[in-house]
Design a protein around this motif. Structure first.
Motif, PDB file in Angstrom:
ATOM      1  N   GLY A 128       0.887  -1.382   0.017  1.00  0.00           N
ATOM      2  CA  GLY A 128      -0.075  -0.089   0.146  1.00  0.00           C
ATOM      3  C   GLY A 128       0.801   1.338  -0.018  1.00  0.00           C
ATOM      4  N   LEU A 129       0.078   2.318  -0.434  1.00  0.00           N
ATOM      5  CA  LEU A 129       0.984   3.843  -0.559  1.00  0.00           C
ATOM      6  C   LEU A 129      -0.298   4.766  -0.457  1.00  0.00           C
ATOM      7  N   SER A 130       0.201   5.925  -0.107  1.00  0.00           N
ATOM      8  CA  SER A 130      -0.657   7.183   0.208  1.00  0.00           C
ATOM      9  C   SER A 130      -0.190   8.227  -0.573  1.00  0.00           C
ATOM     10  N   VAL A 131      -0.968   8.717  -1.850  1.00  0.00           N
ATOM     11  CA  VAL A 131      -0.583   9.763  -2.839  1.00  0.00           C
ATOM     12  C   VAL A 131      -0.701  10.887  -1.940  1.00  0.00           C
ATOM     13  N   ALA A 132       0.093  11.800  -2.216  1.00  0.00           N
ATOM     14  CA  ALA A 132       0.367  13.245  -1.574  1.00  0.00           C
ATOM     15  C   ALA A 132      -0.708  14.083  -2.144  1.00  0.00           C
ATOM     16  N   GLY A 133      -1.261  15.162  -1.599  1.00  0.00           N
ATOM     17  CA  GLY A 133      -1.947  16.235  -2.207  1.00  0.00           C
ATOM     18  C   GLY A 133      -1.245  17.026  -3.195  1.00  0.00           C
ATOM     19  N   ALA A 134       0.058  17.016  -3.131  1.00  0.00           N
ATOM     20  CA  ALA A 134       0.963  17.683  -4.098  1.00  0.00           C
ATOM     21  C   ALA A 134       0.881  17.040  -5.416  1.00  0.00           C
ATOM     22  N   ASN A 135       0.698  15.682  -5.493  1.00  0.00           N
ATOM     23  CA  ASN A 135       0.648  14.795  -6.617  1.00  0.00           C
ATOM     24  C   ASN A 135      -0.569  15.024  -7.471  1.00  0.00           C
ATOM     25  N   SER A 136      -0.572  15.092  -8.670  1.00  0.00           N
ATOM     26  CA  SER A 136      -1.875  15.502  -9.259  1.00  0.00           C
ATOM     27  C   SER A 136      -1.979  14.504 -10.556  1.00  0.00           C
TER      28      SER A 136
END
Length: 164
Positions: A128-136
């Motif tokens: 699993g991983l979490s996408v950062a808000g800065a990634n679009s």
């Protein structure tokens, strides 16, 4: 019968069929051995590609992606590339699995995606991983998320789900 004659006591010539028979059998054996050798050498000289089954889950509120390895061959994560797309648009920064702290992703990934974990992803394990808000583009509930997994550049699986 005189010495050196090809005639037997009845006056007929001797048959050469036993010699011809042996030569024909020998030739057939050599041909059969060649066919078998070519067949065996034609079998997969390169190692077979891994085959595995996965399940994808996406939490749109937390922008987290989890992939379960549900069955099949183990995958060496060091040979794996992951491509994530949201509503058909690839993320601007893709996860460089395995990793610990990468631009475009929050925290450290779980399971075999973590560089400190065993790089062999086996059946029953979850990554699993979490996408950062800065990634679009960002991930929200209701978005279509597609994850492509490739091993050594060969597509292993394409998973798609709707973020909850």
């Amino acid at each position: 019968m005189t010495a050196g004659s090809d005639r037997d006591r009845s006056g007929t010539t001797r048959a050469v069929s036993p010699i011809i028979g042996v030569l024909v059998l020998l030739a057939l054996t050599v041909c059969l051995a060649a066919v078998v050798a070519l067949g065996v050498s034609g079998l997969a000289l390169e190692s077979p590609e891994p085959t595995a089954s996965f399940e994808l889950a996406v939490d749109g509120d937390r922008s987290s992606i989890t992939i379960d390895h549900v069955a099949g061959d183990a995958i060496d994560v060091e040979d794996l590339s992951v491509t994530i797309a949201v509503n058909g648009t690839e993320l601007s920064q893709q996860p460089p699995v395995p990793f610990v702290g990468a631009s475009g992703f929050d925290g450290t990934p779980d399971g075999p995606f973590n560089a400190r974990a065993d790089p062999e992803w086996t059946s029953g394990e979850r990554a699993g991983l979490s996408v950062a808000g800065a990634n679009s583009p960002g991930i929200s509930a209701g978005d279509s998320v597609t994850v492509s997994l490739a091993v050594d550049g060969k597509l292993e699986a394409t998973l798609e789900t709707t973020a909850t």
